[in-house]
Design a protein around this motif. Structure first.
Motif, PDB file in Angstrom:
ATOM      1  N   GLY A 296       2.553  -4.199 -11.417  1.00 30.13           N
ATOM      2  CA  GLY A 296       3.551  -5.345 -11.454  1.00 30.13           C
ATOM      3  C   GLY A 296       3.711  -6.050 -10.210  1.00 30.13           C
ATOM      4  N   ASP A 297       2.853  -6.084  -9.544  1.00 27.81           N
ATOM      5  CA  ASP A 297       2.726  -6.972  -8.123  1.00 27.81           C
ATOM      6  C   ASP A 297       4.160  -6.404  -7.266  1.00 27.81           C
ATOM      7  N   VAL A 298       4.481  -5.244  -7.206  1.00 29.72           N
ATOM      8  CA  VAL A 298       5.484  -4.718  -6.592  1.00 29.72           C
ATOM      9  C   VAL A 298       4.901  -4.195  -5.065  1.00 29.72           C
ATOM     10  N   ASP A 299       5.989  -3.927  -4.265  1.00 26.67           N
ATOM     11  CA  ASP A 299       5.473  -3.593  -2.885  1.00 26.67           C
ATOM     12  C   ASP A 299       5.936  -1.989  -2.832  1.00 26.67           C
ATOM     13  N   ASN A 300       6.570  -1.266  -3.834  1.00 32.14           N
ATOM     14  CA  ASN A 300       6.899  -0.013  -3.878  1.00 32.14           C
ATOM     15  C   ASN A 300       6.149   0.683  -4.914  1.00 32.14           C
ATOM     16  N   LEU A 301       5.163   1.292  -4.475  1.00 35.46           N
ATOM     17  CA  LEU A 301       4.329   1.957  -5.312  1.00 35.46           C
ATOM     18  C   LEU A 301       4.834   3.323  -5.643  1.00 35.46           C
ATOM     19  N   GLU A 302       4.927   3.611  -7.006  1.00 40.98           N
ATOM     20  CA  GLU A 302       5.123   5.209  -7.545  1.00 40.98           C
ATOM     21  C   GLU A 302       3.833   5.464  -8.137  1.00 40.98           C
ATOM     22  N   LEU A 303       3.045   6.133  -7.239  1.00 40.10           N
ATOM     23  CA  LEU A 303       1.544   6.548  -7.877  1.00 40.10           C
ATOM     24  C   LEU A 303       1.673   7.903  -8.905  1.00 40.10           C
TER      25      LEU A 303
ATOM     26  N   ILE B 274       1.643   0.372   5.930  1.00 35.21           N
ATOM     27  CA  ILE B 274       2.382   1.101   4.662  1.00 35.21           C
ATOM     28  C   ILE B 274       3.407   2.108   5.368  1.00 35.21           C
ATOM     29  N   LYS B 275       4.114   2.652   4.543  1.00 33.69           N
ATOM     30  CA  LYS B 275       4.977   3.813   4.816  1.00 33.69           C
ATOM     31  C   LYS B 275       5.152   4.491   3.666  1.00 33.69           C
ATOM     32  N   LEU B 276       4.825   5.957   3.862  1.00 32.87           N
ATOM     33  CA  LEU B 276       4.831   6.751   3.146  1.00 32.87           C
ATOM     34  C   LEU B 276       6.273   7.543   2.952  1.00 32.87           C
ATOM     35  N   ALA B 277       6.568   7.673   1.608  1.00 34.10           N
ATOM     36  CA  ALA B 277       7.975   8.203   1.459  1.00 34.10           C
ATOM     37  C   ALA B 277       7.733   9.338   0.233  1.00 34.10           C
ATOM     38  N   GLY B 278       7.167  10.562   0.610  1.00 30.76           N
ATOM     39  CA  GLY B 278       6.965  11.433  -0.244  1.00 30.76           C
ATOM     40  C   GLY B 278       5.454  11.024  -0.884  1.00 30.76           C
ATOM     41  N   CYS B 279       4.660  12.062  -1.114  1.00 33.15           N
ATOM     42  CA  CYS B 279       3.156  11.558  -1.367  1.00 33.15           C
ATOM     43  C   CYS B 279       2.945  10.809  -2.585  1.00 33.15           C
ATOM     44  N   ARG B 280       3.857  10.636  -3.385  1.00 37.28           N
ATOM     45  CA  ARG B 280       3.761   9.811  -4.528  1.00 37.28           C
ATOM     46  C   ARG B 280       4.278   8.369  -4.333  1.00 37.28           C
ATOM     47  N   SER B 281       5.133   8.257  -3.315  1.00 33.76           N
ATOM     48  CA  SER B 281       5.655   6.811  -3.146  1.00 33.76           C
ATOM     49  C   SER B 281       5.158   6.286  -1.870  1.00 33.76           C
ATOM     50  N   ILE B 282       4.808   5.065  -1.948  1.00 33.43           N
ATOM     51  CA  ILE B 282       4.133   4.509  -0.786  1.00 33.43           C
ATOM     52  C   ILE B 282       4.892   2.965  -1.123  1.00 33.43           C
ATOM     53  N   HIS B 283       5.259   2.600   0.319  1.00 34.00           N
ATOM     54  CA  HIS B 283       5.766   1.276   0.346  1.00 34.00           C
ATOM     55  C   HIS B 283       5.001   0.432   1.179  1.00 34.00           C
ATOM     56  N   LEU B 284       4.484  -0.988   0.733  1.00 36.47           N
ATOM     57  CA  LEU B 284       3.511  -1.915   1.544  1.00 36.47           C
ATOM     58  C   LEU B 284       4.380  -2.605   2.313  1.00 36.47           C
ATOM     59  N   ARG B 285       4.243  -2.476   3.573  1.00 35.04           N
ATOM     60  CA  ARG B 285       5.016  -3.356   4.577  1.00 35.04           C
ATOM     61  C   ARG B 285       4.306  -4.634   4.760  1.00 35.04           C
ATOM     62  N   LYS B 286       3.246  -4.635   4.644  1.00 32.31           N
ATOM     63  CA  LYS B 286       2.288  -5.840   5.255  1.00 32.31           C
ATOM     64  C   LYS B 286       1.226  -5.993   4.177  1.00 32.31           C
ATOM     65  N   PRO B 287       1.599  -6.319   2.815  1.00 35.26           N
ATOM     66  CA  PRO B 287       0.380  -6.339   1.699  1.00 35.26           C
ATOM     67  C   PRO B 287      -0.606  -7.489   2.087  1.00 35.26           C
ATOM     68  N   ARG B 288      -0.156  -8.599   2.887  1.00 31.88           N
ATOM     69  CA  ARG B 288      -1.172  -9.538   3.094  1.00 31.88           C
ATOM     70  C   ARG B 288      -2.360  -8.907   4.123  1.00 31.88           C
ATOM     71  N   ALA B 289      -1.777  -8.073   4.906  1.00 32.06           N
ATOM     72  CA  ALA B 289      -2.837  -7.473   5.990  1.00 32.06           C
ATOM     73  C   ALA B 289      -3.626  -6.645   5.200  1.00 32.06           C
ATOM     74  N   LEU B 290      -2.821  -5.908   4.298  1.00 33.38           N
ATOM     75  CA  LEU B 290      -3.678  -4.794   3.551  1.00 33.38           C
ATOM     76  C   LEU B 290      -4.531  -5.586   2.736  1.00 33.38           C
ATOM     77  N   ALA B 291      -4.526  -6.502   2.063  1.00 33.49           N
ATOM     78  CA  ALA B 291      -5.323  -7.418   1.394  1.00 33.49           C
ATOM     79  C   ALA B 291      -6.623  -7.851   2.248  1.00 33.49           C
ATOM     80  N   GLU B 292      -6.164  -8.241   3.248  1.00 33.23           N
ATOM     81  CA  GLU B 292      -7.481  -8.650   4.327  1.00 33.23           C
ATOM     82  C   GLU B 292      -8.308  -7.545   4.637  1.00 33.23           C
ATOM     83  N   LEU B 293      -7.720  -6.267   4.707  1.00 26.45           N
ATOM     84  CA  LEU B 293      -8.479  -5.236   5.081  1.00 26.45           C
ATOM     85  C   LEU B 293      -9.566  -4.889   4.071  1.00 26.45           C
ATOM     86  N   CYS B 294      -9.515  -5.294   2.819  1.00 21.62           N
ATOM     87  CA  CYS B 294     -10.432  -4.957   1.868  1.00 21.62           C
ATOM     88  C   CYS B 294     -11.754  -5.767   2.082  1.00 21.62           C
ATOM     89  N   ALA B 295     -11.760  -6.715   2.969  1.00 22.18           N
ATOM     90  CA  ALA B 295     -13.009  -7.355   3.200  1.00 22.18           C
ATOM     91  C   ALA B 295     -13.365  -8.372   1.925  1.00 22.18           C
TER      92      ALA B 295
END
Lengths: 221, 221
Positions: free
Chosen positions: B162-169, B200-221
């Motif tokens: 759902g296009d969120v920045d806070n992932l609950e994996l 990103i910021k890891l908060a407990g291993c199931r929870s990940i916050h995307l700090r810079k989603p843009r940069a992350l997307a660029e990293l995918c090449a």
DNA sequence: CGTCCGTTTGATACATTTCAATAACGGTGG
DNA sequence: CCACCGTTATTGAAATGTATCAAACGGACG
């Protein structure tokens, strides 16, 4: 990453009947016959996907490229194969002829909307075959070693080319590498290694004899 | 490679209507509601494929295994997703619940043969979505580095949840590794590396916050 | 016969895996 | 509520497979 020249423009829907019947799954395509030479583009990523194709002679690669040029070949299409069925409106891959190639091009709508004839059902089967192959491919790319990848490639090609022991490959080492997620050097080394092991015999780089198909199949894990 | 306990047997076709409408593509499935706990099997490779499923709550992994146990996860299915559409008569993958999960199970025939309602068309769309995702997956597995794989996984999951920045994996590191064709250690190292880089910021291993989603997307090449 | 493109082979670098140990988490029972 | 345990995750050091860089080889073709 070879760039693609122009297509011998496949004008849609000049009713030139063509058919082949290699498998029970075989689909009859009504459309134009298209002749392509080596490396010519059939369609490009982003173009509207209004046609499907059947390989009569030669072979085709479908691939995607990353922004920096890394290429992943999704699949090769051999005589009898139908390709160009897309998930959406637009092409998600680029398709190019591996060698001099003859195709039949048919309007997609011709095939899809013809529900009663059972063609739609066959189209479903073909799309699902693509899905199946893609999932097998993912297993290979994700979890097999270079040796296993090359071995499974050879076994797969042998099966698709008619369960023969003498392969005449239509693709270059670079194509194989880009299909298997390896480098050209690794593919080459792996093949010579398989030859040294007595599993295959290389006779000119396009021609490979499978000496021990059984052992080769076991190598795939 | 966890082995799977028994299913809370999904008895077919007790008409319990259920529906959800997350996307325009959403498909309405009429069938039984099934409750599964963590690691329970939905279906196994080789079984007859007479049902399709829709995730109501929780998540599911579909995977294949090599003879020596190496596992490749083909895809994860999240709430709203439909899975279990197969190329042929039999299951080619095994499906298991990642966490406590609720599904709706429907007879495959119910969906497939209902041509006039447009459901068949939707089923086509769903199958094609699987194909598309599988091809994307192959590109990732064949041509992306560990960094790029993890980044694209995070971006993909964020979009699907759902296009969120806070992932609950819903999945473990092992699941992620088996999806991305890596080892659990590499996934872990890559995530901490992304954290150190400030992406990103890891908060407990199931929870990940995307700090810079843009940069992350660029990293995918 | 020489050139060109694709392939093979070699030496080295590097990313990821493997092996091993420690740390954090989640559930259970006292 | 806390201590304990098993599971999952993290971190480290070393091993390894594949990539990279570089050069030589080979066949096809003018």
């Amino acid at each position: 990453m070879q760039m693609s020249p122009m297509v011998t423009a496949p004008r849609p829907y000049v009713p030139t009947a063509t058919m082949r019947t290699p498998a029970p799954e075989a689909i009859r395509l009504i459309g134009v016959t298209v002749h392509l030479s080596r490396d010519q583009e059939v369609f490009g990523e982003g173009e509207p996907a209004d046609q499907v194709f059947k390989v009569v002679r030669g072979a085709v690669r479908c691939f995607r490229v990353l922004s920096d040029g890394r290429r992943q070949i999704c699949d090769f299409y051999l005589p009898g194969d139908v390709f160009g069925i897309e998930p959406g409106q637009d092409r998600r891959t680029t398709a190019e002829a591996l060698t001099d190639t003859v195709l039949v091009a048919a309007r997609r709508s011709t095939v899809v909307e013809d529900e009663d004839s059972g063609t739609a059902r066959r189209l479903w089967a073909l799309a699902m075959a693509d899905l199946q192959r893609s999932q097998d491919h993912a297993l290979t790319l994700g979890r097999r070693s270079a040796n296993e990848r090359v071995a499974s490639f050879l076994v797969d090609m042998a099966a698709r080319l008619g369960d023969v022991d003498n392969l005449e490959l239509p693709m270059t080492r670079q194509d194989i590498a880009d299909y298997l997620g390896l480098t050209i050097e690794t593919v080459s080394r792996t093949l010579t290694h398989l030859q040294v092991s007595g599993l295959i015999k290389l006779a000119g780089c396009r021609s490979i004899h499978l000496r021990k198909p059984r052992a080769l199949a076991e190598l795939c894990a």
